[in-house]
Design a protein around this motif. Sequence first.
Motif: not given
Lengths: 362, 731
Positions: A235-240, A242-243, A351-352, A354
Amino acid sequence: MSVVVMGVGYCGAFPTSGGLSYRELIRRAATMAYQDAGIRPEEIDAAISVEEDFCSGYSIADEYTPDQLGMVLKPMYTVPGDFLHGICSGAMQLRTGQFKTVVVESYSKASNVLTKDELVHFAYDPVFNRYGASPHYLAGIEMRSFLDRHCLNEEQVAALAAENRTRALGNPLAPFGARLDARDVLRSRPIASPVTELMIARPADAAIVAVLGIGEEAEQRSRFPIRLAGTGWCSGTSIIERRDHALSEGTSLAARMALEEARIGIEQADVVYVSDVYPHRQLMHQEALGLPKAILPHVNPDGGAQGTGELFEATSGPRFFDAVRQLREEAGAHQVPDAEIAVVQGWRGVPTDSCAVVVLSN
Amino acid sequence: MKNRVAVIGAGMTRFVRRAKETGPELAAMAVDMALKDAGLTIDDIDAVCLGTAPDAFDGVHMKGEYLLTGAGAKKKPYMRHYVGGGTGVLSPIHGWMHVASGKFRTCLVVTEEKMSSAFPHPAGAFLTIFDHTTEQPLELTLIHIFGIEMSRFMHVYGYTEEELALVSVLAKKNALDHPAAQLGAKLTVQDVMNSPLLSWPVKRLDISPTSDAACAIVLANESVARAHSKAPVFIEGVGYRLDTAYWNTRDLAFPNYVAMAAKDAYEMAGITKPDEQIDVWEPYDPFDYKALHHMNALMLDKSGRKTRELLLSGNFERDGSHPMIPSGGALGVGNPIAATGLMKIAELYFQLSGQAGKRQVKKVPYRGVAQAWGDLMQVGTVVVMASEGGMPRTTRWSQMTAKDLPGTALESVEQVENIKYTPDLRYRWDNGFALTTYLNGFKHGKIRGSKCHHCGRIMIPARSFCELCNLQSVQDYCDLPDTGTVQTFTLSHINWDSSPLPKGKVKIIAVIAIDGATPEMGLCHILGEVDPKDVKWGMRVKAVWKPEKERTGTVTDILYFKPIKGKTPDPQVTWIKPVELDSETAQAFPGKIPMSYIYTAGLGGIRFYTDLAKGKLSGTHCPQCNRVFVPSAAFCEDCMCLLDPDKDARPLDPRSGKVASFTVVHEDRSGHPLETPMVLVQVEFPGATGSVFGRLETKDPGAVCVGLPVELQKSGKNAGPEGVTFKVRGK
């Protein structure tokens, strides 16, 4: 010992499925899978369902999972993830040595959800990210970032959507096959620019069930076992905020895990499936896998999610099903000749970031 | 076992009724403690798995994704798992699979629950655990089903309410020594008996509290464990079993699914006599009777004699022969569902490594069992752990006090910046083949079943396949008598959302064995025309129907069941043709999720929105990574170091933003066209890692471009995301 896919079953996809309750939909797919695997449910050691509460309208959705698989009182849990996460979890389970067979299931009854956009909006961070706007807004932000970074344009994305819908005409399990071109896609209603209505995979109903096994007995019982050569998820970050929205870290890391385990490079895959719930995401996922950012004949030969529909957690299910059939040379009109290795990628949707990747071989 | 797996560290927040922190912030705090306890950093963690129970509590769909970064899972293999209330003990099992399979050397297992977001009360989330078509119209809640089970348990095992209250007294007393405890107390049996009656026999002090908290453990393979831990505690056995969703078919008195899970775990661990070979017991205790209910199963003793004897002889105390819930359990420490189960696992880790401090059991423990339960009286998850002996020793954990644990309790969510939200989640669930015939029966004043020819069961509700006979098709449908026998019941003084019923009103909920159906087939419904004190197990009852014109084809076409005298001789079962499905008969049953939420903005959000209301912007500096994050943050997602959004704040110029990406949105959150398209922008600020999302106020969306300079505007109080706005700089 290898983990093998002993059997698969699929019921769907349908824009609506009024004649079937969710139990009956899943049971149909399960019965197919058991027949294909040469096994009865009473002989299966464990089960995994892949779903989210609010997609079914229950809390707690896992309560309503064992019956239609025939897995009452068996070891069973739910993984809220993509169907491929369930496959990856099942493979780990088998490799502990405590289980010999596992059934993995996922389904969508999207037609029963009357407020689908609201559902996805509800997945965003309540403190920072619910703006009262269409939840596809993040897809708009992503697509713009991706196009800018890679010097691509909206026409190329639209052309990919049109291509997948056209390919889906050759797939009898895809309800959304259509003759479209890039202009049709670009001219459709804007939703969250540059994402238009025809760039968003339409929701559908379906159920996917796979029986996994380990060891000689599993290989011998199955009509045509397919080896699960590699699994990976990340998974990439869940904080959009910071993505980096121009790339899918989740895919690249998941793919690295799966390909390393399978000891292959992506160039060795004869057929590849990636999530195209938005067509720009197909290009992002291809790029993350190390493939060119273009329409490729061996990627999504079944028409992708644009053709079979967006199926909540089961979205990669038809890809997995098609991959198994490709490797068995049972894919019909869209058979890729001499397919020996398939790579299947799944993404959980906005919004993932993952993602999960599996490598299958015959 | 292929690869042995050990627990080498644990962390948790305080368990509180209402936390100031968001779910991800709570998770990050538990992760920080667990990593430090294990002597590892997040870089040493190969994979993360997370357990959290219904999304309806925290109020976020796909809650696992929302919690991901707080769980330390950025750029790691990450999976969520759940089985309702059983999740907390499933969590180490799923983590165990990660390591025992050989796929990973280490796995961080995190659990979290933030129940306080649900408004007006988390109990409202439990309406939707019942079948949406066949049971939700009866407006039941979890306390009702516990009342039904508790009543049955008492009836079969002969317990009095006072005897069951002993468990509550024990747990709350033990919890006084737990640093995380929410409700440790010195109670008496009389205190429990005097507490408000909710749904007889359930009283308030029979029940664990709702809570917010997070808990984490670090799992490692044996090689890593021995390198990092002086006293690794190994997972020796795991078991989990999930029973049918048709909960009315179970004899609720004995949880067979827990016993089966326990047998699986014991077999793996080489345990043949659990009552002799287990030294510490942590059964799940959301209600006091449940601890005993589960102990019968964990002891593999359906007679219940051993459990009863141990309870009444005081041998469940910490200095007894079978210390039970030395932690204080859900009843005393708190019940943030998934985090509760992992708290019990952590307790075994502390006990078996001698770190439990004042809670350390008197007899040196070598083996312990933890168990959780969940769903519709349906799932059991069991873990057996073992060590080389829990000789008491002084460690950080053995000396931990409440002030050492993170997590801030709030009296009211209104004390801090908060965001209110009501989701509009509506459904129409296809009835499908079998339910169409079943519901059609109610319209015609009939209770319908179907018969499996393989096992011979006549089943209610009617089914089109048999879940016990390899999914064999069921072809035969029948009309059954509308009479039956009360198997168990509860007398409720509360509504489905836990609000009290009008004074003097009692809702009597029963499981009724319908005549003619297979004996264990029960139908859950309401009793009427009977004084609550006259309701008896085994009472004969008959359906009272709505007038035919008012029936719509739902279970509430039966108003209630009333008492009758005598047994129906030879119940009449009439075989019928099932309803043919066509575009008229293929119906769907409507429903919705009846919840609202008030979310605390959390430590990062409070800082962000407080600044915004003053026209300011600050980032949070991570000293380890030397970066400044926007929006303000309470933890660093890369190194997982905890941050203080106030002390680590670094001012940024809100006028210095540049558009990094944008979209023009033409529909609202429900998919309806917007009268005026909304421009949403992602804005970066110099010197900051990350960005701020918000709405750009502009009359010319066509002029928006990447790189456009913009200013963040001052907002009102409690702005929430819809109040974050930008304007083009210089305009």
